[in-house]
Scaffold this active site. Sequence first.
Site, mmCIF file in Angstrom:
data_model
loop_
_atom_site.group_PDB
_atom_site.id
_atom_site.type_symbol
_atom_site.label_atom_id
_atom_site.label_comp_id
_atom_site.label_asym_id
_atom_site.label_seq_id
_atom_site.Cartn_x
_atom_site.Cartn_y
_atom_site.Cartn_z
ATOM 1 N N GLU A 1 0.814 -1.219 0.000
ATOM 2 C CA GLU A 1 0.000 0.000 0.000
ATOM 3 C C GLU A 1 0.850 1.273 0.000
ATOM 4 O O GLU A 1 0.355 2.365 0.252
ATOM 5 C CB GLU A 1 -0.925 -0.014 1.218
ATOM 6 C CG GLU A 1 -1.865 -1.210 1.256
ATOM 7 C CD GLU A 1 -3.081 -1.048 0.371
ATOM 8 O OE1 GLU A 1 -3.738 -0.009 0.444
ATOM 9 O OE2 GLU A 1 -3.383 -1.989 -0.397
ATOM 10 N N CYS B 1 -2.721 11.692 3.640
ATOM 11 C CA CYS B 1 -3.040 10.810 2.515
ATOM 12 C C CYS B 1 -2.789 11.499 1.179
ATOM 13 O O CYS B 1 -2.482 10.858 0.181
ATOM 14 C CB CYS B 1 -4.501 10.368 2.575
ATOM 15 S SG CYS B 1 -4.854 9.090 3.792
ATOM 16 N N HIS C 1 -4.419 1.890 7.223
ATOM 17 C CA HIS C 1 -3.004 2.162 6.964
ATOM 18 C C HIS C 1 -2.368 2.707 8.240
ATOM 19 O O HIS C 1 -3.038 3.355 9.052
ATOM 20 C CB HIS C 1 -2.821 3.207 5.850
ATOM 21 C CG HIS C 1 -3.251 2.742 4.498
ATOM 22 N ND1 HIS C 1 -3.929 3.542 3.610
ATOM 23 C CD2 HIS C 1 -3.093 1.547 3.872
ATOM 24 C CE1 HIS C 1 -4.167 2.875 2.505
ATOM 25 N NE2 HIS C 1 -3.677 1.659 2.638
#
Length: 457
Positions: free
Chosen positions: A182, A380, A261
């Site tokens: 990721e 992000c 995450h």
Amino acid sequence: MSDQQRPDRDYREVNFDGLVGPTHNYAGLALGNVASMSHGGLVANPREAALQGLAKMKALMDAGYLQGVLPPQQRPDLGALRALGFTGSDERVLARAAGDAPQILRAVCSASSMWTANAATVTPSPDAPDGRVHFTPANLQSSFHRFLEPATTGRVLAAIFRDEARFAHHPVLPATPAFSDEGAANHTRLAGGHGDAGVHLFVYGREAFGWGSETLPAPKRFPARQTLEASQAVARQHGLAESQTVFAQQHPEAIDAGVFHNDVIAVGNGPVLLYHEMAFLDEAGTLEALRERMSTPLIPVRIPLEAVSLEDAVGSYLFNSQLLSNPDGSMTLVVPGECQENESVWRTVQDHLLAGANPIGEVVVKDVKQSMRNGGGPACLRLRVVLGAEERGALAGRVLLDDALHGELTAWVERHYRDRLAPEDLADPALARETLVALDELSGILEIGSVYPFQLG
């Protein structure tokens, strides 16, 4: 590496933010992302989302931070629909997908590439044995809508970081559950300064080849995305030695609370690691390993569970904030507006952060609500790339933000973006045509050449 081999000491961090794409919508596609799931089906405002992102970039640029821009992906991804058996004209493909598989249509229209923390993992040149900056695009195989991104991401990164003498690009890891990657959302580099040798903290949710044993507790509600094997493979690609890396398992209870995450529950910069008590399964062991490897003292800033619950951490995205270095040695934390709206979180910001014994001397609040509703905060939206002056000078294209570029991008958004987009609008063939026109123009503004499938033929 000696200073003679690396004469360039003017290292600075550049935050490359992803431009929000014209098809920004609320499809609720991300299992384990509580915000994304809870807002699925709402009407989105792509124009407002893109302008909010640009406003954050401009504010940080005005404050003296280096700010870069990465373009959105080509959406809807008609090639993906055709690969799944939808045939005919573009209009026919969209209509059939909308009627037969609306969730797939939503997936191929996702603007999730705005969250460039997932675009790749980056190792700066002071840490690499060959003295180059290393990039590995993330395979994002855990969700279909993000699995569509790596090919274009790789082309974009290669177009911008083009100089092979300074930049190295590695292949995407095999897109299988064993190597689920990721990107930088599960990676933190800690160092005394940006140009100093760093230690790389890789956080994983599961082990692909050791899963199920009693010693490896697993989340029960949501899937663990990042694997240890993926993190280890990226470290090998970049030439990182054992003395430069720490691999830590994410706490399963945090994953089940919506921490999909690591950057939803921890953020690091320089020698500072700001983290929640429930960030790591082995908190003490993780800190000890970092201290053993770092050449400068680690500054852990621990937020206890009694101060901020996991629910409030996920709801406010306190830890999905940007932690930025200032010339005087202090740091600025850029938080989403949701932090200010949560009483316990805002009190923690005042009492634990600003009044604590750490370098964080300023907290800046930014409105990124359009992104937040899809589960992405300020952290992000950016890919952190540490670059020396010569490396910055070697960047291709026009991707470092200045007033002129900000003005052009703002005008571009206002020309091409809709102010309302509901899930049913995704089947509109006009939207697909509008997007191609916008992206073709954007390629020219950024001077990055042909990076999109429709441009490659």
